[in-house]
Design a protein around this motif. Structure first.
Motif, short mmCIF file in Angstrom:
data_model
loop_
_atom_site.label_atom_id
_atom_site.label_comp_id
_atom_site.label_asym_id
_atom_site.label_seq_id
_atom_site.Cartn_x
_atom_site.Cartn_y
_atom_site.Cartn_z
N SER A 1 10.30 12.53 30.42
CA SER A 1 9.59 13.76 30.02
C SER A 1 10.45 14.64 29.14
CB SER A 1 9.14 14.54 31.26
OG SER A 1 8.14 13.84 31.97
N GLN B 1 -0.59 14.24 30.12
CA GLN B 1 -0.91 15.16 31.21
C GLN B 1 0.33 15.48 32.04
OE1 GLN B 1 -3.97 13.79 33.89
NE2 GLN B 1 -3.81 15.55 35.23
N ARG B 2 1.11 14.45 32.34
CA ARG B 2 2.31 14.65 33.15
C ARG B 2 3.35 15.46 32.39
NH1 ARG B 2 5.64 9.55 35.39
NH2 ARG B 2 4.05 9.62 37.02
N ALA C 1 -6.45 14.48 24.15
CA ALA C 1 -6.86 15.35 25.25
C ALA C 1 -6.65 16.83 24.93
CB ALA C 1 -6.06 14.99 26.50
N HIS C 2 -5.74 17.12 24.04
CA HIS C 2 -5.40 18.53 23.76
C HIS C 2 -6.54 19.22 23.02
CE1 HIS C 2 -3.22 22.08 22.42
NE2 HIS C 2 -2.25 21.74 23.23
N LEU D 1 3.09 17.44 29.75
CA LEU D 1 2.66 18.81 29.48
C LEU D 1 2.78 19.67 30.73
CD1 LEU D 1 -0.48 18.12 27.24
CD2 LEU D 1 1.66 19.23 26.52
N SER D 2 2.46 19.09 31.89
CA SER D 2 2.59 19.83 33.15
C SER D 2 4.05 20.12 33.48
CB SER D 2 1.95 19.04 34.30
OG SER D 2 0.56 18.87 34.10
N SER E 1 -0.20 16.00 22.84
CA SER E 1 -0.99 15.07 23.65
C SER E 1 -0.96 13.66 23.08
CB SER E 1 -2.44 15.56 23.77
OG SER E 1 -2.51 16.70 24.57
N SER F 1 0.32 12.55 38.94
CA SER F 1 -0.19 12.21 37.60
C SER F 1 0.50 10.98 37.04
CB SER F 1 0.00 13.39 36.65
OG SER F 1 1.38 13.75 36.56
N ASN G 1 1.32 10.63 24.81
CA ASN G 1 0.59 9.46 25.30
C ASN G 1 1.06 8.17 24.65
OD1 ASN G 1 -1.21 10.41 27.31
ND2 ASN G 1 -2.63 11.18 25.77
#
Length: 284
Positions: A98, A43-44, A261-262, A46-47, A226, A38, A230
């Motif tokens: 992160s 996205q990254r 995105a959320h 949150l993962s 999100s 990712s 971002n």
């Protein structure tokens, strides 16, 4: 009932064996696979946050609660636990970013919450100065005749003393209004002018305070992750929250609409659009 059972089964059994199989096949842990699969952003992060929080390893679980000052040490600890070489600078940098985003979001919420809990105090000189500053920014050609006056209704307060309108959001409501009026002065005056429309008018200050409540609620329930993950490659600050708030007030066309995105953000925005209130996110 079936969904709950599957969730329990997956989190306690299936996920473990799935991770074990993937590690055998790829020779990489879940964190490495997330970074490889990712791009930087929501996205990254949150993962990564989900992976750490769901881990059976205490060191990894605690990583989502680490303070900003301890992020660097936490990165080393995680790499040691997962047997990842310390010289893997790519993994180290990505995890560092992160964790800064995750810890920064939690700290931002605490700072916003603390400001919200501060009640407006008319005996506090700083509070009074901010309130007068708001008036001067919005009504530069008209002087207040008194501290308690019906003139406050001209900028959208409900009565002759604005302090009663800050009860729900505390000082946060005032700080947001002042921030928007200071950084987007022309836009703020234009919006105030439109709010005085004889048929389509509304209470400018009250709407601003209600939007503060909306932004605060999105932050509290995690729906702003999100957007902030971002937009901010590091630790989100109070200024980023204020900028998001400003985006809720700015008229259509002022800034490029940013798709969050959320799902929680999207549902909130969809509900607001049905009420003909549009959300625009300025570039930070």
């Amino acid at each position: 009932m079936l969904v709950y059972f599957w969730g329990f089964l997956y989190s306690n059994y299936v996920r473990f064996w799935l991770k074990w199989i993937l590690r055998l096949l790829t020779r990489k842990c879940e964190l490495q696979r997330v970074f490889d699969g990712s791009k930087a952003g929501a996205q990254r992060t949150l993962s990564i946050e989900h992976s750490l929080a769901s881990s059976k390893n205490k060191v990894l679980r605690n990583a989502v609660h680490v303070e900003e000052a301890e992020v660097e040490k936490c990165v080393r600890d995680v790499m040691k636990e997962k047997k990842i070489e310390q010289k893997d600078t790519g993994f180290k940098t990505n995890l560092h970013i992160s964790l800064l985003q995750i810890s920064g979001y939690k700290k931002l919420y605490l700072n916003v919450e603390n400001l919200r809990k501060v009640p407006y105090d008319s005996d506090n000189e700083e509070h009074e100065e901010q309130l007068i500053e708001l008036w001067n920014l919005l009504m530069p050609n008209e002087n207040l005749k008194a501290r308690i006056t019906k003139q406050w209704c001209d900028i959208g307060f409900q009565g002759d003393d604005p302090k009663t309108d800050f009860r729900g959001m505390g000082l946060l409501g005032l700080v947001n209004l002042v921030y928007f009026s200071k950084h987007y002065t022309n836009e703020a005056r234009q919006i105030l002018s439109r709010s005085n429309h004889p048929k389509l008018g509304y209470s400018y200050a009250i709407v601003g305070i209600n939007l503060t409540e909306m932004a605060y609620s999105l932050l509290r329930n995690g729906a702003l992750k999100s957007h902030l993950y971002n937009m901010v490659s590091g630790s989100p600050q109070m200024d980023h929250f204020h900028q998001f708030y400003c985006g809720t007030l700015l008229p259509p066309g002022s800034y490029q609409v940013r798709k969050a995105a959320h799902i929680s953000v999207q549902s909130q925005i969809s509900a607001l659009k049905r009420k003909k209130i549009f959300i625009f996110f300025p570039q930070l």
